[in-house]
Design a protein around this motif. Structure first.
Motif, PDB file in Angstrom:
ATOM      1  N   ARG A  98       3.638   0.914  -9.288  1.00 44.66           N
ATOM      2  CA  ARG A  98       3.710   2.281  -9.790  1.00 44.66           C
ATOM      3  C   ARG A  98       4.743   3.093  -9.002  1.00 44.66           C
ATOM      4  O   ARG A  98       5.536   3.832  -9.585  1.00 44.66           O
ATOM      5  N   TYR A  99       4.721   2.943  -7.687  1.00 45.60           N
ATOM      6  CA  TYR A  99       5.678   3.683  -6.862  1.00 45.60           C
ATOM      7  C   TYR A  99       7.103   3.222  -7.164  1.00 45.60           C
ATOM      8  O   TYR A  99       8.014   4.040  -7.291  1.00 45.60           O
ATOM      9  N   SER A 100       7.312   1.910  -7.279  1.00 44.79           N
ATOM     10  CA  SER A 100       8.651   1.383  -7.554  1.00 44.79           C
ATOM     11  C   SER A 100       9.150   1.836  -8.917  1.00 44.79           C
ATOM     12  O   SER A 100      10.333   2.146  -9.085  1.00 44.79           O
ATOM     13  N   ALA A 101       8.251   1.901  -9.901  1.00 43.92           N
ATOM     14  CA  ALA A 101       8.649   2.337 -11.241  1.00 43.92           C
ATOM     15  C   ALA A 101       9.065   3.796 -11.250  1.00 43.92           C
ATOM     16  O   ALA A 101       9.772   4.245 -12.150  1.00 43.92           O
ATOM     17  N   GLY A 102       8.640   4.542 -10.220  1.00 49.26           N
ATOM     18  CA  GLY A 102       9.067   5.932 -10.125  1.00 49.26           C
ATOM     19  C   GLY A 102      10.573   6.074 -10.048  1.00 49.26           C
ATOM     20  O   GLY A 102      11.125   7.117 -10.428  1.00 49.26           O
ATOM     21  N   ALA A 103      11.267   5.030  -9.557  1.00 51.05           N
ATOM     22  CA  ALA A 103      12.730   5.076  -9.505  1.00 51.05           C
ATOM     23  C   ALA A 103      13.324   5.224 -10.900  1.00 51.05           C
ATOM     24  O   ALA A 103      14.374   5.855 -11.076  1.00 51.05           O
ATOM     25  N   LEU A 104      12.649   4.658 -11.910  1.00 50.99           N
ATOM     26  CA  LEU A 104      13.137   4.777 -13.279  1.00 50.99           C
ATOM     27  C   LEU A 104      13.033   6.222 -13.767  1.00 50.99           C
ATOM     28  O   LEU A 104      13.909   6.702 -14.488  1.00 50.99           O
ATOM     29  N   SER A 105      11.957   6.899 -13.368  1.00 52.41           N
ATOM     30  CA  SER A 105      11.810   8.300 -13.769  1.00 52.41           C
ATOM     31  C   SER A 105      12.893   9.167 -13.143  1.00 52.41           C
ATOM     32  O   SER A 105      13.374  10.120 -13.765  1.00 52.41           O
ATOM     33  N   TRP A 106      13.293   8.843 -11.904  1.00 50.12           N
ATOM     34  CA  TRP A 106      14.393   9.569 -11.274  1.00 50.12           C
ATOM     35  C   TRP A 106      15.727   9.184 -11.887  1.00 50.12           C
ATOM     36  O   TRP A 106      16.599  10.042 -12.090  1.00 50.12           O
ATOM     37  N   ALA A 107      15.899   7.877 -12.196  1.00 53.60           N
ATOM     38  CA  ALA A 107      17.180   7.393 -12.711  1.00 53.60           C
ATOM     39  C   ALA A 107      17.502   7.958 -14.091  1.00 53.60           C
ATOM     40  O   ALA A 107      18.670   7.993 -14.485  1.00 53.60           O
TER      41      ALA A 107
END
Length: 246
Positions: free
Chosen positions: A161-170
């Protein structure tokens, strides 16, 4: 007779009837967590940030001074605004200064981003895997993270979940804005990791609203200060070109 402390299942029993957390609830919780993590990340990364930060300041100052001097020279020569714009667009020194700023920016940003990512991973994963199922910011807002069935996240799911947060920022925060959509208020990283953020109550408490307003005011004040500082440097260069040419 002593009363036994509540066990982890009892402590999380109140999560059963929680509803989806709204966008502003999540934004307030994230900003609180960021305010806790960012200073430590900056402290850890400072040995790698200090020199690039000074180089960035020097390059920005040089760019502003050169722009002011170019504008002053154009005014003395009687150049029109279109001619001045063309001069600036084709100025090799201006291009070199811009490239130097980009290089210094990247050299300054990547250590800070890396430190924030590593510290943030430990911070958020540990919090969401705990009996409270929440980071301190979420805990203050009465939020918790869970899987689709409301169960506590394991380490692997919390890290995903934390790693997927990079997609929300990207996606330039479009992934975060997806959390505005009712009824589930799922952000992009919620969907990717099949997780949910639930709230024990609806709406924001007054102190959280005040916190968000304070952040907005601080952002405006910082932007105004930076604009004034940049204008001061450029004005000084312009005045030198006009009144003390050569």
């Amino acid at each position: 007779m002593a009363v036994p402390a509540p066990s982890a299942p009892a402590a999380t029993a109140s999560f059963t009837n929680a509803g989806p957390a709204g966008f502003w609830q999540r934004a307030a919780a994230w900003s609180l967590d960021a305010a806790l993590v960012a200073p430590f990340a900056g402290w850890l990364a400072w040995p790698w940030i200090a020199a690039p930060a000074q180089a960035w300041l020097d390059q920005v100052r040089a760019l502003l001074q050169h722009t002011g001097q170019t504008m002053g020279a154009a005014i003395i020569d009687g150049a029109s605004l279109p001619r001045l714009a063309i001069t600036l667009l084709h100025d090799p020194a201006l291009h070199q200064a811009t490239a130097a700023i980009r290089s210094a920016t990247w050299a300054m940003v990547w250590p800070a981003l890396l430190a924030c990512a590593l510290l943030g991973a430990i911070y958020h994963v540990a919090g969401e895997c705990s009996p409270w199922q929440a980071s301190p910011g979420k805990r203050l807002l009465g939020l918790h993270a869970a899987d689709r069935r409301g169960r506590r996240l394991g380490t692997g799911r919390a890290l995903a979940r934390y790693s997927a947060g990079a997609l929300s920022w990207a996606t330039l925060n479009l992934g975060h804005l997806m959390a505005t959509a009712a009824p589930e208020h799922l952000a992009l990283h919620d969907r990717c990791s099949d997780t949910r953020v639930r709230a024990a109550r609806t709406g924001l408490p007054r102190w959280a609203r005040a916190w968000l307003v304070l952040l907005a005011i601080a952002g405006l004040v910082a932007s105004a200060w930076l604009a004034q500082a940049a204008g001061t440097v450029m004005q000084a260069a312009l005045e030198r070109a006009l009144f003390w040419p050569g």
